[in-house]
Design a protein around this motif. Structure first.
Motif, mmCIF file in Angstrom:
data_model
loop_
_atom_site.group_PDB
_atom_site.id
_atom_site.type_symbol
_atom_site.label_atom_id
_atom_site.label_comp_id
_atom_site.label_asym_id
_atom_site.label_seq_id
_atom_site.Cartn_x
_atom_site.Cartn_y
_atom_site.Cartn_z
ATOM 1 N N SER A 38 0.837 -1.195 0.000
ATOM 2 C CA SER A 38 0.000 0.000 0.000
ATOM 3 C C SER A 38 0.878 1.253 0.000
ATOM 4 C CB SER A 38 -0.911 0.015 1.236
ATOM 5 O OG SER A 38 -0.118 0.064 2.421
ATOM 6 N N ARG A 39 0.172 2.382 -0.229
ATOM 7 C CA ARG A 39 0.879 3.662 -0.258
ATOM 8 C C ARG A 39 1.435 4.009 1.110
ATOM 9 N NH1 ARG A 39 0.982 8.013 -3.626
ATOM 10 N NH2 ARG A 39 1.317 10.055 -2.616
ATOM 11 N N ALA A 40 0.701 3.691 2.170
ATOM 12 C CA ALA A 40 1.164 4.003 3.550
ATOM 13 C C ALA A 40 2.430 3.242 3.867
ATOM 14 C CB ALA A 40 0.060 3.651 4.550
ATOM 15 N N THR A 41 2.518 2.018 3.396
ATOM 16 C CA THR A 41 3.729 1.245 3.666
ATOM 17 C C THR A 41 4.914 1.891 2.999
ATOM 18 O OG1 THR A 41 2.391 -0.752 3.836
ATOM 19 C CG2 THR A 41 4.770 -1.011 3.490
ATOM 20 N N TRP A 42 4.722 2.364 1.740
ATOM 21 C CA TRP A 42 5.817 3.039 1.068
ATOM 22 C C TRP A 42 6.258 4.298 1.835
ATOM 23 C CZ3 TRP A 42 9.034 1.751 -2.616
ATOM 24 C CH2 TRP A 42 8.723 0.693 -3.454
ATOM 25 N N VAL A 43 5.282 5.032 2.306
ATOM 26 C CA VAL A 43 5.646 6.264 3.059
ATOM 27 C C VAL A 43 6.438 5.920 4.303
ATOM 28 C CG1 VAL A 43 4.701 8.214 4.341
ATOM 29 C CG2 VAL A 43 3.703 7.556 2.138
ATOM 30 N N ALA A 44 6.024 4.866 5.023
ATOM 31 C CA ALA A 44 6.732 4.489 6.256
ATOM 32 C C ALA A 44 8.136 4.017 5.957
ATOM 33 C CB ALA A 44 5.940 3.413 6.994
ATOM 34 N N VAL A 45 8.257 3.248 4.857
ATOM 35 C CA VAL A 45 9.588 2.747 4.528
ATOM 36 C C VAL A 45 10.495 3.888 4.116
ATOM 37 C CG1 VAL A 45 10.862 1.305 2.908
ATOM 38 C CG2 VAL A 45 8.755 0.463 3.936
ATOM 39 N N VAL A 46 9.938 4.810 3.306
ATOM 40 C CA VAL A 46 10.750 5.942 2.850
ATOM 41 C C VAL A 46 11.178 6.793 4.043
ATOM 42 C CG1 VAL A 46 10.716 8.068 1.511
ATOM 43 C CG2 VAL A 46 9.758 5.959 0.536
ATOM 44 N N ALA A 47 10.277 7.014 5.006
ATOM 45 C CA ALA A 47 10.615 7.823 6.194
ATOM 46 C C ALA A 47 11.711 7.147 7.015
ATOM 47 C CB ALA A 47 9.374 8.050 7.045
ATOM 48 N N ALA A 48 11.585 5.794 7.159
ATOM 49 C CA ALA A 48 12.604 5.072 7.935
ATOM 50 C C ALA A 48 13.946 5.148 7.247
ATOM 51 C CB ALA A 48 12.171 3.627 8.145
ATOM 52 N N LEU A 49 13.916 5.038 5.896
ATOM 53 C CA LEU A 49 15.170 5.133 5.182
ATOM 54 C C LEU A 49 15.753 6.531 5.293
ATOM 55 C CD1 LEU A 49 14.298 3.064 1.947
ATOM 56 C CD2 LEU A 49 15.757 2.386 3.879
ATOM 57 N N GLY A 50 14.890 7.528 5.261
ATOM 58 C CA GLY A 50 15.396 8.898 5.401
ATOM 59 C C GLY A 50 16.070 9.125 6.744
#
Length: 244
Positions: A38-50
């Motif tokens: 889902s889109r929320a999962t992508w946002v969480a992963v991107v934030a964690a990577l950031g």
């Protein structure tokens, strides 16, 4: 064969960046292969990577420029003088060990021979340079026969005082040759008899003035011849003027 050039040494920062890049690629492959992400999962992963990348960049910056870090100043350990400092800021004086002085040797007991002599006499010594008072001069007396009668004669005793002060008292003693002789008409004194010894003392409140004289007169009765006094004294001192 030509020698293989040495590989450059990899630092901790480079190794950490490589690990972060590899982790990001692995996560991307996993997420790309799944269709149900889902889109929320992508946002969480991107934030964690950031966050992970930002942390890695910070660590790399610290490792590359350690001299820019603000050194932490540690307070020096308190000195011995500051341990007992008073609240007002004035250091207290350090306690010094008491110095014990050697005990003074006890003085030996005074022996009987060294004790000062005890003054038993009640007479006070005359101060140096002082002149002792001279002994006052004794009273003097002069006996004289004034007139003769058939069976009596008149007598006068002159008592003189050479002192500078009056003489309040005196004793005149006249010794007649026999007890049968008597004395009458006494003036200037009071007379008493003990056999042939007659004693004369001054009247009450009478005295011999200083540097002056008084007279005692009386009459001897009983015989014309051989009736002169055998002795005459004033305060124990012989009278002058007695007939031989």
């Amino acid at each position: 064969m030509p020698a293989t050039p040495p590989q450059p040494r990899r630092t901790v920062a480079i190794i950490l960046l490589d690990r972060v890049v590899a982790l990001v690629a692995a996560v991307r492959r996993v997420l790309t292969g799944r269709e149900d992400v889902s889109r929320a999962t992508w946002v969480a992963v991107v934030a964690a990577l950031g966050v992970l990348i930002a942390t890695a960049v910070s660590v790399v910056g610290v490792l590359r420029t350690p001299e820019k870090l603000t050194p932490v100043t540690l307070d020096p350990p308190p000195s011995v003088e500051q341990v007992g400092a008073s609240p007002s800021g004035t250091p207290r004086a350090q306690a010094r060990p008491a110095v014990t002085s050697p005990a003074a040797p006890a003085s030996p007991p005074a022996s009987a021979s060294s004790a000062p002599p005890t003054v038993t006499s009640s007479t006070r010594p005359t101060p140096t340079g002082a002149t002792a008072e001279p002994t006052p001069a004794a009273l003097g007396a002069n006996f004289a026969i004034t007139d003769n009668a058939l069976l009596s004669y008149g007598a006068t005793v002159t008592i003189s005082n050479p002192r500078s002060v009056p003489a309040p008292g005196w004793t005149l003693v006249v010794t007649l040759p026999r007890e049968s002789l008597g004395i009458s008409g006494v003036e200037g004194a009071q007379a008493s008899r003990d056999g042939a010894v007659w004693t004369f003392v001054p009247d009450p409140n009478a005295q011999v003035p200083a540097s002056a004289s008084v007279r005692v007169t009386f009459r001897v009765n009983g015989s014309l011849t051989g009736s002169a006094p055998k002795a005459c004294t004033i305060d124990g001192v012989a009278c002058s003027g007695l007939p031989n």
